[in-house]
Design a protein around this motif. Structure first.
Motif, PDB file in Angstrom:
ATOM      1  N   TRP A  64       7.034  17.194  17.041  1.00  0.00           N
ATOM      2  CA  TRP A  64       5.846  17.890  17.537  1.00  0.00           C
ATOM      3  C   TRP A  64       6.076  19.393  17.529  1.00  0.00           C
ATOM      4  N   ASP A  67       1.870  25.321  16.439  1.00  0.00           N
ATOM      5  CA  ASP A  67       1.815  26.327  15.389  1.00  0.00           C
ATOM      6  C   ASP A  67       0.423  26.334  14.786  1.00  0.00           C
ATOM      7  N   ALA A  70       0.025  23.795  12.055  1.00  0.00           N
ATOM      8  CA  ALA A  70       0.347  22.414  12.389  1.00  0.00           C
ATOM      9  C   ALA A  70      -0.860  21.501  12.138  1.00  0.00           C
ATOM     10  N   LYS A  91       0.805  17.768  17.388  1.00  0.00           N
ATOM     11  CA  LYS A  91       0.712  18.253  16.005  1.00  0.00           C
ATOM     12  C   LYS A  91       2.049  18.121  15.293  1.00  0.00           C
ATOM     13  N   THR A  93       4.211  19.011  11.344  1.00  0.00           N
ATOM     14  CA  THR A  93       4.293  20.027  10.293  1.00  0.00           C
ATOM     15  C   THR A  93       3.525  19.563   9.053  1.00  0.00           C
ATOM     16  N   SER A 400       8.574  22.377  20.683  1.00  0.00           N
ATOM     17  CA  SER A 400       7.738  21.244  20.306  1.00  0.00           C
ATOM     18  C   SER A 400       6.913  20.733  21.486  1.00  0.00           C
TER      19      SER A 400
END
Length: 466
Positions: A64, A67, A70, A91, A93, A400
């Motif tokens: 997680w 970003d 994301a 979210k 990557t 994260s």
């Protein structure tokens, strides 16, 4: 379950013979569906694909992140009848997103919950963008224009759809649905024009519900503003300089980073009428833990997870007791009157005043207010206010799933009046205003309930709209 007589011919036609499958409420829905005006057809006749993530072995890829680039990763708890709740979506990557092709969600997909809240359906919006879902969500993709996606979602969320979903679910404690069973759900097929009308009834109801809920949200914000005003605080975000001179006595034993120190200065400077009180001076952290799966496996236990506490309001949502055997880890124990403070992703602002005894997630701090020093309702309101958020959020750590430490939470400074009568006066007004919020929320639920009853009659051909 009440006893009943069923013919052997009927039983031979059924896929299962267990008692739950023949629960009277499921049999009633089966009966009225077959007595309806419109033809019944299995869902699989209208689908080109029913798919889910399915690859548990790939779950170790998931990390997680917070970003701008994301990709949202939906869980069942993010699905609501009126759409996707984006407020607590995790979210991943873009790189992981590309490695999970079966996990991808596309605009127009019907998302269907296969575990937890069984049979909940949501239509993925056209402006969805890149998105994923986990293995507990099926994606139903239609091939026929005979069946409207909006109508199908409305039907699946109705009693007529949900009871069918619950009936085919498997499991003793945690129910789940096999992917292959979803296509066997029976769907009444009214004319396409009527399907559109049926879906519109619920969309308008959800719109009216949202208006009521927004009013309730605003009322909650006004409660917080009222309390801060009563305590003599005009809360504004201070403009921070790029440097700060801070006595070593302030830093000693605490955080040295700029965000923490300057935030502490900003907040402390606002306490005018009441002396700043450290949270640890008015509460006791409760650290007792139990393991229900070992100590009470067959008992029903009040287990509170972070998902059960609503952001910014402190209300309990989507809660039901579970058997002790479902709670595998050691869990903090709490009692009625304790405050449960969510320390993971603290910006979500989750604080619940316990209404009964139970256990909770390890990501929750259990605090016992000292009633000789502080009114519990007043304290909960202050902990839910932006005064606490401004102190807590800069102290979170972890990229994260950020968390805040118990020590930092207990170091929060709050303006607590020494006069308990003053506290009670403020608390009484909070309670009065919360009753108004409750009225708005009850009205919001009633709007949806009335429309659902109308929709059911329309699906069965008992009512039409002009």
């Amino acid at each position: 379950m009440e006893s009943q007589l069923l013919s052997i011919q009927y039983l031979k036609q059924q896929p299962r013979w267990d008692f739950r499958y023949f629960d009277p409420k499921y049999l009633e829905v089966e009966k009225i569906l077959h007595e309806g005006k419109y033809p019944l057809e299995p869902l699989e006749n209208f689908t080109r694909q029913i798919q889910n993530f399915g690859a548990y072995s790939l779950c170790n890829l998931l990390q997680w992140i917070e970003d701008d680039n994301a990709i949202p990763y939906l869980k069942v708890t993010n699905l609501k009848e009126d759409g996707i709740d984006w407020s607590e979506v995790l979210k991943i990557t873009p790189e992981v997103h590309e490695q999970l092709p079966k996990s991808k969600v596309y605009p127009g997909d019907i998302l269907y919950s296969m575990a937890g809240t069984i049979g909940l359906a949501v239509l993925a919006p056209e402006d969805l963008g890149e998105c994923n879902s986990n293995q507990a969500i099926a994606k139903i993709r239609l091939k026929s224009k005979t069946l409207s996606p909006d109508y199908l979602v409305t039907f699946l969320n109705s009693r007529l759809g949900r009871y069918q979903s619950e009936r085919i679910a498997n499991g003793q404690t945690v129910l789940n649905i096999n992917l292959g069973e979803i296509g066997k759900l029976l769907v009444p097929i009214p004319p396409r024009s009527l399907q559109t009308q049926i879906a519109q009834v619920m969309q308008e109801a959800y719109g009216e519900q949202q208006k009521k809920l927004e009013q309730a949200k605003q009322a909650y914000q006004e409660i917080s503003e009222y309390v801060l005003k009563e305590l003599g605080i005009n809360f504004t975000t201070s403009q921070r300089s790029c440097s700060a001179l801070v006595p070593i006595s302030v830093l000693k034993g605490g955080r040295f980073d700029f965000e923490a120190v300057v935030t502490l200065q900003d907040i402390s400077s606002q306490f005018v009428e009441h002396k700043a009180t450290l949270l640890r001076e008015i509460v006791q952290q409760i650290n007792e833990r139990v393991t229900p799966s070992e100590e009470s496996p067959d008992e029903m236990v009040n287990y509170i997870g972070l998902a059960n506490i609503q952001s910014n309001t402190g209300e309990l949502i989507n809660f039901h007791p579970v058997q002790g055997k479902e709670i595998l880890s050691s869990s903090p124990k709490f009692e009625k009157g304790h405050l449960l403070f969510g320390r993971m992703r603290p910006y979500l602002n989750k604080v619940w005043s316990a209404e009964y005894d139970g256990v909770c997630s390890g990501e929750i701090l259990v605090l016992k207010p000292n009633k000789n020093k502080v009114d519990t309702l007043l304290l909960q309101t202050l902990l839910l206010s932006k005064l606490t958020l401004a102190q807590i959020v800069p102290l979170q750590s972890g990229s994260s799933l950020p968390r805040v430490s118990a020590s930092d939470v207990l170091s929060v400074k709050l303006p607590i009046p020494k006069n308990l009568n003053k506290q009670k006066e403020i608390s009484d007004e909070i309670e009065k205003r919360r009753l108004e919020v409750k009225r708005l929320r009850t009205e919001a639920e009633a709007v949806v309930a009335i429309s659902k009853a109308q929709v059911e009659r329309m699906i069965l051909g008992e009512e039409t709209v002009g």
